[in-house]
Design an enzyme around this catalytic site. Sequence first.
Site, PDB file in Angstrom:
ATOM      1  N   ARG A   1       0.844  -1.213   0.000  1.00  0.00           N
ATOM      2  CA  ARG A   1       0.000   0.000   0.000  1.00  0.00           C
ATOM      3  C   ARG A   1       0.871   1.252   0.000  1.00  0.00           C
ATOM      4  O   ARG A   1       0.576   2.255  -0.640  1.00  0.00           O
ATOM      5  CB  ARG A   1      -0.949   0.014   1.213  1.00  0.00           C
ATOM      6  CG  ARG A   1      -1.623   1.369   1.424  1.00  0.00           C
ATOM      7  CD  ARG A   1      -2.884   1.316   2.263  1.00  0.00           C
ATOM      8  NE  ARG A   1      -2.724   0.682   3.540  1.00  0.00           N
ATOM      9  CZ  ARG A   1      -2.135   1.217   4.614  1.00  0.00           C
ATOM     10  NH1 ARG A   1      -1.595   2.428   4.547  1.00  0.00           N
ATOM     11  NH2 ARG A   1      -2.064   0.551   5.740  1.00  0.00           N
TER      12      ARG A   1
ATOM     13  N   TYR B   1     -15.392  17.101 -16.953  1.00  0.00           N
ATOM     14  CA  TYR B   1     -15.897  15.751 -16.686  1.00  0.00           C
ATOM     15  C   TYR B   1     -16.904  15.817 -15.534  1.00  0.00           C
ATOM     16  O   TYR B   1     -16.594  16.360 -14.470  1.00  0.00           O
ATOM     17  CB  TYR B   1     -14.714  14.824 -16.365  1.00  0.00           C
ATOM     18  CG  TYR B   1     -15.150  13.489 -15.862  1.00  0.00           C
ATOM     19  CD1 TYR B   1     -16.007  12.692 -16.608  1.00  0.00           C
ATOM     20  CD2 TYR B   1     -14.727  13.011 -14.622  1.00  0.00           C
ATOM     21  CE1 TYR B   1     -16.428  11.455 -16.141  1.00  0.00           C
ATOM     22  CE2 TYR B   1     -15.134  11.770 -14.154  1.00  0.00           C
ATOM     23  CZ  TYR B   1     -15.995  11.009 -14.915  1.00  0.00           C
ATOM     24  OH  TYR B   1     -16.413   9.787 -14.437  1.00  0.00           O
TER      25      TYR B   1
ATOM     26  N   ASP C   1      -6.199  18.637 -15.766  1.00  0.00           N
ATOM     27  CA  ASP C   1      -6.579  17.263 -16.095  1.00  0.00           C
ATOM     28  C   ASP C   1      -6.153  17.041 -17.548  1.00  0.00           C
ATOM     29  O   ASP C   1      -6.740  17.600 -18.474  1.00  0.00           O
ATOM     30  CB  ASP C   1      -8.099  17.085 -15.919  1.00  0.00           C
ATOM     31  CG  ASP C   1      -8.557  15.662 -16.217  1.00  0.00           C
ATOM     32  OD1 ASP C   1      -7.862  14.956 -16.959  1.00  0.00           O
ATOM     33  OD2 ASP C   1      -9.637  15.276 -15.732  1.00  0.00           O
TER      34      ASP C   1
ATOM     35  N   LYS D   1      -7.818   5.860 -19.562  1.00  0.00           N
ATOM     36  CA  LYS D   1      -8.162   6.246 -20.945  1.00  0.00           C
ATOM     37  C   LYS D   1      -6.976   5.968 -21.875  1.00  0.00           C
ATOM     38  O   LYS D   1      -6.600   4.831 -22.032  1.00  0.00           O
ATOM     39  CB  LYS D   1      -8.604   7.705 -20.989  1.00  0.00           C
ATOM     40  CG  LYS D   1      -9.558   8.113 -19.860  1.00  0.00           C
ATOM     41  CD  LYS D   1     -10.855   7.344 -19.820  1.00  0.00           C
ATOM     42  CE  LYS D   1     -11.677   7.763 -18.613  1.00  0.00           C
ATOM     43  NZ  LYS D   1     -12.732   6.861 -18.250  1.00  0.00           N
TER      44      LYS D   1
HETATM   45  N1  PLP Z   1     -11.069  13.068 -16.079  1.00  0.00           N
HETATM   46  C1  PLP Z   1     -11.586  12.941 -17.309  1.00  0.00           C
HETATM   47  C2  PLP Z   1     -11.344  14.027 -18.326  1.00  0.00           C
HETATM   48  C3  PLP Z   1     -12.352  11.830 -17.646  1.00  0.00           C
HETATM   49  O1  PLP Z   1     -12.857  11.738 -18.899  1.00  0.00           O
HETATM   50  C4  PLP Z   1     -12.582  10.835 -16.653  1.00  0.00           C
HETATM   51  C5  PLP Z   1     -13.410   9.665 -16.956  1.00  0.00           C
HETATM   52  O2  PLP Z   1     -14.089   9.590 -17.954  1.00  0.00           O
HETATM   53  C6  PLP Z   1     -12.017  10.996 -15.375  1.00  0.00           C
HETATM   54  C7  PLP Z   1     -11.263  12.124 -15.128  1.00  0.00           C
HETATM   55  C8  PLP Z   1     -12.239   9.981 -14.288  1.00  0.00           C
HETATM   56  O3  PLP Z   1     -11.386   8.889 -14.418  1.00  0.00           O
HETATM   57  P1  PLP Z   1     -11.675   7.414 -13.873  1.00  0.00           P
HETATM   58  O4  PLP Z   1     -12.863   6.895 -14.607  1.00  0.00           O
HETATM   59  O5  PLP Z   1     -10.395   6.676 -14.156  1.00  0.00           O
HETATM   60  O6  PLP Z   1     -11.929   7.533 -12.399  1.00  0.00           O
END
Ligand code: PLP
Length: 379
Positions: free
Chosen positions: A52, A104, A176, A201
Site C-alpha cells: 500500500r 468531466y 486534467d 483512458k
Molecule cells: N477526467 C476525465 C477528463 C475523464 O474523462 C474521466 C473519466 O471519464 C475521469 C477524469 C475519471 O477517471 P476514472 O474513470 O479513471 O476515475
Amino acid sequence: MIDRKTSFETRAIHADKQRTKPSAGDPVIYPRVNSTVFRMSAGNDDDIIYTRHDNPNRRQLEAVLSSLEGGVACAAFSSGMAASTAIVQSLLPGDHVLIPENLYHGTRKLMQTIMKPWGLKSETVDMTRPELLEKAVRPETRLVWVETPSNPLLQITDIAEVAAICKRQNLLLVVDNTWPSPVNQQPLLLGADLVMHSTSKYIGGHSDLLGGAVIAKSENEFFDKIRDIQRSAGAVPSPDDCWLMLRSIRTLPYRMKGHNEHAGVIAEYLEQRSSVEKVYYPGLKGHPGHAVAKKQMCASGGMISFLVKGDRDAAARVVQGSSLIAPVTSLGGVESTWEHRIRSEGPDTATPANLIRLSVGLEHPDDLIADIELAFQQL
Ligand code: PLP
C-alpha cells in the site's frame, strides 16, 4: 542513460529501467512483484516495506509518468477519480476552488457535492476567457482546475495564460490532461503545478485497466500531502495494474499518432455530413479554440463530439445503429467507442440532448466512416 533529453518515444519504453548495470540473464521486462511485504532493513526510510505504501512496479510506473509529463514526482492511484479526490483532500476546509464550466461530470460532482461536507467551496468559470478567471478569484481561493480539451464540449483553455494568472494570484494550477495525454500536451511545461490523469483512458489504451495519477512540477508540501493520502488512504493500483499500465505506455506515442490522424479524418467527414448539425473538434479551423489548441498541443487528439440533426431519441438511435463502434461510456481505447453523452451526466447537465461523444480508435478510418454511415440510417 535515460534523462530529459532522451526523446519521448524512447522514454516511454525505457524510463522504468533500473539504474544499475544489467547483467546477462536479467529479464528485459521487469516482472510483477506481487508480494505485499518486503524484508525491512535496520532503518532506511526509502525502503519498500508494504505494497500500500510503495511497490517496485508502482515506482516504475510513477517514474515513467513523471518523465513523460516533465515532472519531478508522481503518485499513482487506482482510478482517475481517486487521484482527483487526493488533490482536493489536500486542501483545507473553507478553501475555494475555481473549476471550468465544462468538465468531466464526475469531477464536477466531486467538487460541488462530495467535498461539500468537508467545507470545500467551488465556483464555475468560463475558462475559455481567462480574464473572467482573474475576476472570480476570492481571498480564500487556493486552486484552479483546468480540463482542456474539456469533456464533452472540447472547449480549449489557454494553459500558459491561466498559469500566469495563478502565479500572480499565488494559486495552484491543476490540469486534467487525460484527453490529450502527455503526447499531445504537457501542462507542466506551460506553467501548471500539477497534472492529473485518468490513466484508464489513453495511457491504459485498451479499455481493460482503471487507474489515475498526479504528477508534480516540484516536490513541495502540497504534493507531500497528496503522497500521504495515496499511501495512508490507500486508493492505490495493484502491482498487476502498474505492470500492465507500463506495457501500455510503451506504445502510447504511436497509438496517439493513430488516434490523432484518424480523428482528423473523421472530424472533417462529419463536418461535411448533412445529418450532422455541429462538430466539436479543436483540429477544425472553425473551432473557437483552434488557435490556442495549435499553440499548446502537438496534435488535436482522438476525441470528437458532434450534434446529430434530430432530437434526443435520434441521437440514442444512432449510437445503437453501428456495428464496429461500441456504445460505451469510457474512451481512449484502440477500439472506437461512442456515447449518447446526456445519458451518463445526470439531470443537471448542460450537454445538448443530441450530442454524441466519439472516441476514435485505430481501425481504418474508411471502415469507421462506413460504420457511421450505417448508424446514420437510423435518423
Ligand atoms: N477526467 C476525465 C477528463 C475523464 O474523462 C474521466 C473519466 O471519464 C475521469 C477524469 C475519471 O477517471 P476514472 O474513470 O479513471 O476515475
